[in-house]
Scaffold this active site. Sequence first.
Site, PDB file in Angstrom:
ATOM      1  N   CYS A  46      32.689  36.115  43.951  1.00  0.00           N
ATOM      2  CA  CYS A  46      32.468  34.674  43.747  1.00  0.00           C
ATOM      3  C   CYS A  46      32.954  33.873  44.947  1.00  0.00           C
ATOM      4  O   CYS A  46      32.325  32.885  45.346  1.00  0.00           O
ATOM      5  CB  CYS A  46      33.185  34.201  42.482  1.00  0.00           C
ATOM      6  SG  CYS A  46      32.698  35.092  41.005  1.00  0.00           S
TER       7      CYS A  46
HETATM    8  C1  BEZ Z   1      33.851  39.087  41.576  1.00  0.00           C
HETATM    9  O1  BEZ Z   1      33.562  37.917  41.816  1.00  0.00           O
HETATM   10  O2  BEZ Z   1      34.183  39.840  42.475  1.00  0.00           O
HETATM   11  C2  BEZ Z   1      33.801  39.613  40.176  1.00  0.00           C
HETATM   12  C3  BEZ Z   1      34.049  38.779  39.106  1.00  0.00           C
HETATM   13  C4  BEZ Z   1      34.020  39.291  37.814  1.00  0.00           C
HETATM   14  C5  BEZ Z   1      33.723  40.633  37.622  1.00  0.00           C
HETATM   15  C6  BEZ Z   1      33.444  41.444  38.694  1.00  0.00           C
HETATM   16  C7  BEZ Z   1      33.481  40.946  39.994  1.00  0.00           C
END
Ligand code: BEZ
Length: 218
Positions: A46
């Site tokens: 994110c």
């Molecule tokens: C991420 O943004 O890396 C992420 C967020 C939730 C679950 C898996 C990855």
Amino acid sequence: MPGLTIGDDLPNLEVETTHGKMKLHDYVGDSYTILFSHPGDFTPVCTTELGIMAAYASKFTERGVRLLGFSCDDVQSHKEWIKDIEAYNGHKVTYPIIADPKRELIKQLNMVDPDETDSTGQKVPSRALHIVGPDKKIKLSFLYPASTGRNMDEVLRVVDSLQKAAKHKVATPVNWKPGDPVVISPSVSNEQANEMFPQGYDTANLPSGKDYLRFTNV
Ligand code: BEZ
């Protein structure tokens, strides 16, 4: 695809964001708007995604497109996290991010990722992305799981495609990129095409003898 899909009206919900409270339709105004959710603040993929959206903000502005992020974290969390995004990526996050800590909007918009939970065991948003038109209708949607970061170059490309198709009676073929030929919509007769595309068009010579594959430049 669950939740909002092409042709649906964007509900005119009141939302709390990093830029204050707003009604979704007021934010869209007369512009295209990209509403994109992320699973959670302070997570790796994110951070890269929202950073690239910050870096590309001027490209979207040039196209008359507004950005609106969305997750179930609260405003304070978004504001803290934005400092990390900006430090990592080097671009200011100028677009608002919706905060939905009570998880009311995420349910209404049906943007939940059924396979991902946060540290408290609550389900988190998927990586949904809706392009909303000035008429407040969904023009295009992507739905990715939390594990797969989106390709924001593809988001720019589809904005260019949508805007071109809205302006001319054309569609963009496979792997199209701006500057490539487009195809004339099947609803346009050859007589109409002669008038609408005075620059001319090329018709592919197909075994069927049908003349539906017509390329032009607009
Ligand atoms: C991420 O943004 O890396 C992420 C967020 C939730 C679950 C898996 C990855």
